[in-house]
Enzyme design. Structure first.
Site, PDB file in Angstrom:
ATOM      1  N   GLY A 133     -26.021 -13.063 -23.063  1.00  0.00           N
ATOM      2  CA  GLY A 133     -26.003 -13.540 -24.445  1.00  0.00           C
ATOM      3  C   GLY A 133     -27.302 -14.253 -24.741  1.00  0.00           C
ATOM      4  N   GLY A 154     -28.799 -20.291 -25.781  1.00  0.00           N
ATOM      5  CA  GLY A 154     -27.941 -21.225 -26.501  1.00  0.00           C
ATOM      6  C   GLY A 154     -26.566 -20.675 -26.854  1.00  0.00           C
ATOM      7  N   SER A 155     -26.206 -19.528 -26.267  1.00  0.00           N
ATOM      8  CA  SER A 155     -24.912 -18.921 -26.626  1.00  0.00           C
ATOM      9  C   SER A 155     -23.741 -19.524 -25.848  1.00  0.00           C
ATOM     10  CB  SER A 155     -24.968 -17.402 -26.434  1.00  0.00           C
ATOM     11  OG  SER A 155     -25.347 -17.076 -25.118  1.00  0.00           O
ATOM     12  N   GLY A 156     -24.017 -20.405 -24.871  1.00  0.00           N
ATOM     13  CA  GLY A 156     -22.939 -21.116 -24.188  1.00  0.00           C
ATOM     14  C   GLY A 156     -22.670 -20.689 -22.751  1.00  0.00           C
ATOM     15  N   GLU A 183     -28.736 -17.893 -13.719  1.00  0.00           N
ATOM     16  CA  GLU A 183     -30.065 -17.261 -13.770  1.00  0.00           C
ATOM     17  C   GLU A 183     -30.763 -17.219 -12.413  1.00  0.00           C
ATOM     18  OE1 GLU A 183     -32.479 -17.943 -17.143  1.00  0.00           O
ATOM     19  OE2 GLU A 183     -30.792 -18.415 -18.446  1.00  0.00           O
TER      20      GLU A 183
END
Ligand SMILES: Nc1ncnc2c1ncn2[C@@H]1O[C@H](COP(=O)(O)OP(=O)(O)OP(=O)(O)O)[C@@H](O)[C@H]1O
Ligand SMILES: [Mg+2]
Length: 252
Positions: free
Chosen positions: A36, A39-41, A177
């Site tokens: 995503g 900042g998509s969570g 990541e």
């Protein structure tokens, strides 16, 4: 079998809803990826499940046991380990010491046997060292075991962080990541490692921006956008999904 399940999991930071009503399952023994836009969570999801941030509402179950209110040390004792998006290592310790410190919860000998350097303690130390070397071998760092991680290439530091998480002998491993900033060769080490872990029955949840990586290893993908799941499925389906493409390209 699901190893992890969330029901309407929501996390707000003030006015920002970082995770909104997430109801999802993580299948045991599989590699599940979260992708995503920034900042998509994705990191928030890991932080809430691993007890770094308290949940705002909803429930989390690990092997059918509710863990929504557990703190991070209780969570790790259950067999849930993680790495951080920002690498955390002890630069004043050697590579192998970094792994051994992570394993310290496995030391069974009490303080007396440690002080008197008993046979039992020495045997335990020998076993821990053997295990640490095996893990370092797995992440391609065995030949650097007695070097300092300080100043080591970013990718190698990330490999060491993964070895530290594995030192807890987790059933469920979260990697935030893992391939970020890696060279092609280091990347290959992590990719192979994922597959070895799956063979060993460890469940991995992966947050990653490198699509080649996801494509190569993920059994299942969840796509987040503004804290919500907008798509799920095998990567081949996800990559063609117009909803996903739109979220990434940000177009109307
Ligand atoms: N500790 C915090 N305090 C306040 N807001 C936060 C905190 N952590 C995350 N957020 C906010 O929550 C939202 C989701 O952030 P998160 O870090 O989970 O995204 P992400 O998907 O991991 O992004 P990236 O791909 O950039 O790592 C963002 O709007 C972020 O600013
Ligand atoms: Mg993140």
């Amino acid at each position: 079998m699901d190893i992890l399940k969330t029901k309407n999991m929501t996390k707000s930071f003030g006015g920002v809803v970082a995770n909104k009503d997430l109801s999802l399952t993580i299948e045991e023994g599989k590699i599940t990826a979260f992708i995503g836009p920034n900042g998509s969570g994705k990191t928030t999801f890991i932080n809430v499940v691993t007890g770094v941030h308290p949940i705002t509402s909803g429930e989390i179950f690990f092997q059918d046991k509710e863990i929504s209110k557990y703190e991070s040390n209780q969570i790790s004792r259950l067999g849930i380990a993680r790495t951080f998006q920002k690498i955390r290592l002890f630069d004043n310790l050697s590579v192998i010491e970094n792994v051994l410190v992570a394993r310290k919860s496995f030391y069974k000998s009490g303080p007396i046997s440690v002080v008197f350097n008993t046979k039992k303690f020495r045997e335990e130390e020998r076993q821990n060292k053997e295990k640490a070397l095996e893990l370092l071998d797995l992440v391609g760092l065995k030949d650097k075991a007695y070097e300092s991680p300080k100043g080591m290439a970013y990718g190698l530091r990330r490999c060491l962080e993964i070895a530290r998480a594995l030192a807890l002998e987790p059933k469920l491993l979260f990697l935030d990541e893992p391939a970020a900033g890696m060279t092609r060769d280091e990347f290959k080490v992590i990719m192979d490692l994922m597959l070895v872990l799956r063979e060993r029955g460890i469940t991995t949840v992966l947050v990653e921006h490198t699509m080649d990586f996801i494509k190569a290893v993920a059994d299942w993908v969840y796509v987040l956008n503004f804290g919500e799941i907008i798509a799920k499925g095998p990567f081949d389906e996800i990559e063609k999904d117009p909803v996903v493409l739109k979220a990434y390209l940000g177009e109307e």
